[in-house]
Scaffold this active site. Structure first.
Site, PDB file in Angstrom:
ATOM      1  N   ARG A 276      -1.405  -6.950  12.185  1.00  0.00           N
ATOM      2  CA  ARG A 276      -2.435  -6.387  13.062  1.00  0.00           C
ATOM      3  C   ARG A 276      -2.986  -7.430  14.021  1.00  0.00           C
ATOM      4  O   ARG A 276      -3.236  -7.147  15.186  1.00  0.00           O
ATOM      5  CB  ARG A 276      -3.594  -5.809  12.233  1.00  0.00           C
ATOM      6  CG  ARG A 276      -3.261  -4.470  11.640  1.00  0.00           C
ATOM      7  CD  ARG A 276      -4.523  -3.746  11.201  1.00  0.00           C
ATOM      8  NE  ARG A 276      -4.146  -2.544  10.470  1.00  0.00           N
ATOM      9  CZ  ARG A 276      -4.983  -1.760   9.823  1.00  0.00           C
ATOM     10  NH1 ARG A 276      -6.281  -2.062   9.790  1.00  0.00           N
ATOM     11  NH2 ARG A 276      -4.564  -0.680   9.207  1.00  0.00           N
TER      12      ARG A 276
ATOM     13  N   ARG B 170       0.848  -1.199   0.000  1.00  0.00           N
ATOM     14  CA  ARG B 170       0.000   0.000   0.000  1.00  0.00           C
ATOM     15  C   ARG B 170       0.876   1.238   0.000  1.00  0.00           C
ATOM     16  O   ARG B 170       1.606   1.489   0.967  1.00  0.00           O
ATOM     17  CB  ARG B 170      -0.890   0.016   1.255  1.00  0.00           C
ATOM     18  CG  ARG B 170      -1.799  -1.193   1.425  1.00  0.00           C
ATOM     19  CD  ARG B 170      -3.078  -1.112   0.607  1.00  0.00           C
ATOM     20  NE  ARG B 170      -3.711  -2.430   0.492  1.00  0.00           N
ATOM     21  CZ  ARG B 170      -4.633  -2.907   1.343  1.00  0.00           C
ATOM     22  NH1 ARG B 170      -5.043  -2.160   2.351  1.00  0.00           N
ATOM     23  NH2 ARG B 170      -5.152  -4.107   1.163  1.00  0.00           N
TER      24      ARG B 170
ATOM     25  N   GLU C  26      -9.852  -2.616  13.353  1.00  0.00           N
ATOM     26  CA  GLU C  26     -10.231  -3.497  12.252  1.00  0.00           C
ATOM     27  C   GLU C  26      -9.060  -4.398  11.857  1.00  0.00           C
ATOM     28  O   GLU C  26      -7.952  -3.934  11.680  1.00  0.00           O
ATOM     29  CB  GLU C  26     -10.648  -2.614  11.061  1.00  0.00           C
ATOM     30  CG  GLU C  26     -11.080  -3.354   9.822  1.00  0.00           C
ATOM     31  CD  GLU C  26     -10.057  -3.249   8.715  1.00  0.00           C
ATOM     32  OE1 GLU C  26      -9.615  -2.138   8.397  1.00  0.00           O
ATOM     33  OE2 GLU C  26      -9.678  -4.308   8.166  1.00  0.00           O
TER      34      GLU C  26
ATOM     35  N   GLU D 267       0.355   4.124   0.699  1.00  0.00           N
ATOM     36  CA  GLU D 267      -0.321   5.174   1.474  1.00  0.00           C
ATOM     37  C   GLU D 267       0.695   5.913   2.320  1.00  0.00           C
ATOM     38  O   GLU D 267       1.466   5.284   3.047  1.00  0.00           O
ATOM     39  CB  GLU D 267      -1.315   4.528   2.447  1.00  0.00           C
ATOM     40  CG  GLU D 267      -2.699   4.331   1.910  1.00  0.00           C
ATOM     41  CD  GLU D 267      -3.569   3.638   2.962  1.00  0.00           C
ATOM     42  OE1 GLU D 267      -4.147   4.345   3.796  1.00  0.00           O
ATOM     43  OE2 GLU D 267      -3.636   2.397   2.939  1.00  0.00           O
TER      44      GLU D 267
ATOM     45  N   ARG E 247      -0.638   1.873  13.019  1.00  0.00           N
ATOM     46  CA  ARG E 247      -1.205   0.626  12.500  1.00  0.00           C
ATOM     47  C   ARG E 247      -1.131   0.482  10.976  1.00  0.00           C
ATOM     48  O   ARG E 247      -1.760  -0.395  10.416  1.00  0.00           O
ATOM     49  CB  ARG E 247      -2.651   0.486  12.968  1.00  0.00           C
ATOM     50  CG  ARG E 247      -3.579   1.540  12.411  1.00  0.00           C
ATOM     51  CD  ARG E 247      -4.913   1.522  13.144  1.00  0.00           C
ATOM     52  NE  ARG E 247      -5.881   2.324  12.411  1.00  0.00           N
ATOM     53  CZ  ARG E 247      -6.971   1.843  11.839  1.00  0.00           C
ATOM     54  NH1 ARG E 247      -7.267   0.584  11.922  1.00  0.00           N
ATOM     55  NH2 ARG E 247      -7.777   2.636  11.183  1.00  0.00           N
ATOM     56  N   HIS E 248      -0.360   1.350  10.319  1.00  0.00           N
ATOM     57  CA  HIS E 248      -0.200   1.232   8.868  1.00  0.00           C
ATOM     58  C   HIS E 248       1.229   0.868   8.485  1.00  0.00           C
ATOM     59  O   HIS E 248       2.181   1.430   9.003  1.00  0.00           O
ATOM     60  CB  HIS E 248      -0.584   2.544   8.181  1.00  0.00           C
ATOM     61  CG  HIS E 248      -2.059   2.780   8.134  1.00  0.00           C
ATOM     62  ND1 HIS E 248      -2.729   3.458   9.121  1.00  0.00           N
ATOM     63  CD2 HIS E 248      -2.989   2.400   7.228  1.00  0.00           C
ATOM     64  CE1 HIS E 248      -4.037   3.497   8.821  1.00  0.00           C
ATOM     65  NE2 HIS E 248      -4.222   2.860   7.681  1.00  0.00           N
TER      66      HIS E 248
ATOM     67  N   SER F  49     -11.559  -7.054   6.530  1.00  0.00           N
ATOM     68  CA  SER F  49     -12.636  -6.439   5.780  1.00  0.00           C
ATOM     69  C   SER F  49     -13.050  -7.450   4.725  1.00  0.00           C
ATOM     70  O   SER F  49     -12.197  -8.079   4.101  1.00  0.00           O
ATOM     71  CB  SER F  49     -12.121  -5.147   5.137  1.00  0.00           C
ATOM     72  OG  SER F  49     -13.190  -4.336   4.789  1.00  0.00           O
TER      73      SER F  49
END
Lengths: 537, 537
Positions: free
Chosen positions: B511, B309, B460, B311, B317-318, B463
């Site tokens: 996670r 990712r 989370e 991002e 948590r990323h 998903s």
């Protein structure tokens, strides 16, 4: 045929469906069909729209409403095709499967249902007793190949075995047929063509053979062949066995990064990634990280994951992305502690495949010419000079400091097979000159190294070695190889923190599966292969 | 101290080593030391070079020759530190371990040996009986922390338990001490500092706490702490349990490509790769490939692998690269067939971790404040409106078509924990508007979807959803989302070949481990974490 949530198409299992509802459904179906602009006209199922008023089968066949999890039919029990047997004779079962082929002739339609590698014959026959109308037979005959259907049917023992199906002792006689998901009429390849035995050399069979690019371009269809269903189940077994065997031996699974700051094995053949405002690379192996895990006291580690090689090699055995089965292990005094562990792991794996995947191996054998894989326990270990000698006796000269060429390796594989009756062996003590700088030299002969390759059917599947765990010696060897020390400073630094002697190796998963099964191309054992010319699907 | 193959340093275990040899060795060691430019002078072991003629311990200690697999000592049996117990009282054993600390005082040296998370006290004491000289004691006292040593010693029952070691009932009394691999004297961090309990809030402990970047920059050292040894063993357990549970349920492991031709979930947040003369991307999820495997008749599949990712999220948590535990499964009539399977898989996993990793969980608890992870069996499943209601009662208003913010999720986690006494729950039936275009809408409410998230301690971890398996409906939903259909043509096409209804989900491995253990940062559960600011080591 297009199905969407707004379309009140005939609803399955609604026994009380009135004629009015059927009429309405027919209209909706008609409208739907127009909307689809006759796209699926050539062979698409027609639903019960034709003449529902006169149809004794109304409500027993048609296009199923899109399965959107309404809660309907949640309690319905389905039977797997592979479990259909004479024990179920005369019983009624629900089956969800693909319609592989169908052939309607007057009042009867014969079809073959397929689920993974299992097939069974389905008969839909006009019958007052079963309330099967000629419209229902026609509907079934018009369902496009590879569509998914729900069938409610009676299991019936056959008079003679159905030779064309894997379930040969029984067939299904339908009382309901519902289309769950329609395949389009014009498929880019026929699954039965893709499944045709390659060992059949007659010109007709050759003519309709599906070529590799067509297969890979339409991999979803190609993967449905029994051989492919078996190949990828066996591949899952290779990974499971590798991990389970090593876990039992005290190895810890680790995960190593694929995005790395510098090329791990020299600068060539590495993919570059844009990393925010900078650049990074894709790891060509987890080598450095495995070694760091050893230096970090994990003692014995393995990792299964993607490995990337930007090599422009368009051969039968190279991929640009493959799955590496890597392991690294500290040892006390001799790297053969590690070599023996790898050898036993592979031998246990071969045994596990043979014992647990006999049916998959047989299925692959129905399409491809496969000789059973032979191995010894413990496996054969040869030293490099022995290999040179064997090749020499066969008329091929290899220098004692040269590497083996691919043809040399293949020849050697045949010679070993002939002499020792094994498809697997270990070649130990490679010349130091042909191995990477971090390879530990032999203590007694400076031209030789503590390194090894392992071979299946004459092709390399593993390369490994004792690594140099002393930072000064590692520096010396890197300089000898003309490597810019500043670029591997972090690597060398990790050995200044105290590191036990260790060795390991990396195995190409797809090669193991290809060579275990005796297949001719690595693209057959990569679900979505990547090579210099292919990144899709 | 530098050891390389050319240096004839004192050879271990050579009982017949003459004084002449010892002299020669002493000279070599001296030369060696000069060569190392006094780099390791501050605390490095000196070998027996000091006064070998007068040393009763000559040949019983020193720097071990580089272990290069000569065949020497292959039969020597080593005992693991964790296995040292009173049952071995008075027996002599070989141990290879790290020297964690040492403290020489006159005629004695006390040291702590560490192997993974296990520690034992070592005593080297001047003794005629044992032929231990003061030089040998001094040598041991000078060995740098974190060096690896071979020790031959007698297991001796201690009068009082050794509180500072995990092995407390016995200690080792040495008769031989050999340096196998030296750590440098100046370590970038002290393992004992990195291992200090974080729950200790006194200012002194806070002062010497090792900060996260120092840890990650020197990950090899940081990973040696007992907590990290435990975390990554438990992480291996998460993967093993995930795979074993699914394999037992009939899932097939697959491997999906990381290099893909187009961005899988929209164009944003994707890394670009130079691919020969063109470009490609790194997969943000295996979603499309899992779905293709379902369309290709693999029925139930899982895959464990790297996910990327791009991002620019610098949160606790990323990560830009993490390990995805992904699964996809066809179902017959309701996506809860899949949801229930995922829920049971996770519950079984939590139970497996609790039962099989009690000692690892306890070890992590010695450094970090960890509340045991609570879960129900079967797990709690709430629907989205119930969550909205709970939040509303707590004073937070969320619209029925809005997504939950991260603080909302955390609050909800606390509310659920208080009301239901569980750290794990499922939130089902998300608003359609906040889910991707391929999510199946609810059959009864067009604003709701057949999708779910799963939470651990209010964050989370998964998903998932029922996917739309009908090509026309999928097209319609994509258009609704303003997606350029031409860019997802291949994706849509795969549903024109007949595809069963299916659902699935993706789990972030790091996670799961972070939240199961109650840790505060995902970098603690990624062995070599990658974030926008870190691609090394």
């Amino acid at each position: 045929m297009v199905v969407s949530e707004e379309q009140p198409l005939p609803v399955e299992g609604d026994a009380a469906a009135s004629k009015k509802a059927a009429k309405k459904a027919a209209k909706a179906a008609e409208k739907q069909q127009k909307k689809a602009e006759h796209k699926a006209a050539s062979g698409a199922p027609q639903g019960e729209g034709d003449a529902p008023e006169a149809d004794v089968s109304a409500g027993r066949y048609g296009v199923l409403k899109l399965i959107q999890s309404t809660g309907e039919n949640r309690d319905r029990v389905y039977t797997d095709v592979k479990d259909l047997s004479v024990e179920l004779n005369e019983q009624n079962v629900w089956v969800r499967a693909r319609l592989q082929t169908s052939r309607a002739k007057g009042k009867q339609c014969f079809a073959v249902l397929r689920q993974s590698s299992s097939t069974v014959q389905l008969l839909v026959s006009v019958s007052d007793e079963r309330a099967v109308s000629k419209q229902m037979v026609k509907f079934t005959g018009n369902i496009t190949k590879e569509s998914i259907v729900d069938v409610y049917a009676t299991v019936v023992k056959t008079q003679a075995p159905v030779e064309s199906c894997t379930v040969s002792a029984v067939e299904l006689v339908a009382t309901q047929v519902w289309l769950v998901s329609a395949a389009r009429a014009q498929l880019p390849l026929q699954v039965e063509d893709a499944a045709r035995p390659e060992k059949n050399d007659d010109p007709e069979a050759l003519r309709i053979r599906v070529n590799q690019d067509t297969r890979l371009d339409n991999r979803v269809l190609d993967l449905r062949t029994p051989a492919n269903q078996a190949i990828f189940r066996l591949e899952a077994g290779v990974c499971r066995l590798f991990r389970d065997i090593l876990t039992k031996r005290g190895f810890v699974e680790i995960h190593t990064p694929k995005i790395i700051p510098a090329a791990s094995e020299g600068g060539a053949n590495v993919f570059t990634v844009s990393y925010f405002k900078s650049s990074a690379y894709l790891a060509q192996s987890p080598q450095l990280y495995k070694q760091m895990a050893i230096a970090a006291d994990f003692d014995k580690v393995f990792t299964v994951g993607a490995v990337f090689r930007a090599e422009d090699s368009n051969t039968h055995r190279h991929l640009t992305e493959f799955v590496g089965l890597d392991l690294e292990m500290s040892f006390k005094h001799h790297y053969h502690e590690v070599l023996d562990t790898i050898a036993a792991t592979l031998t246990d794996m071969f045994r596990g495949l043979r014992d647990q995947f006999a049916s998959e191996i047989a299925t692959v054998g129905q399409q491809y010419r496969v000789e059973p894989f032979k191995f010894l326990d413990p496996p054969l270990r040869l030293e490099f000079p022995q290999a040179i000698q064997m090749l020499k006796e066969a008329g091929v000269t290899v220098g004692e400091e040269d590497d083996l060429s691919t043809p040399d390796e293949k020849l050697l594989g045949r010679l070993v097979r002939a002499k020792y009756d094994t498809d697997f062996y270990i070649l130990d003590k490679y010349p130091l000159a042909v191995r990477p700088f971090y390879t530990m030299p032999d203590p007694n002969n400076p031209k030789v190294s503590n390194s090894y390759d392992m071979f299946m059917r004459g092709e390399e599947i593993l390369s490994g070695a004792q690594r140099i765990h002393d930072p000064e010696f590692l520096t010396q060897r890197a300089l000898h190889h003309g490597i810019d020390i500043s670029k591997i400073a972090a690597y060398i630094e990790s050995f200044r923190l105290g590191c036990p002697p260790h060795a390991g190796g990396g195995i190409g998963m797809e090669r193991v599966v290809m060579l275990y099964l005796g297949l001719d191309n690595i693209r057959k054992t990569s679900m979505f292969p990547r090579d210099p010319k292919r990144v899709s699907p």
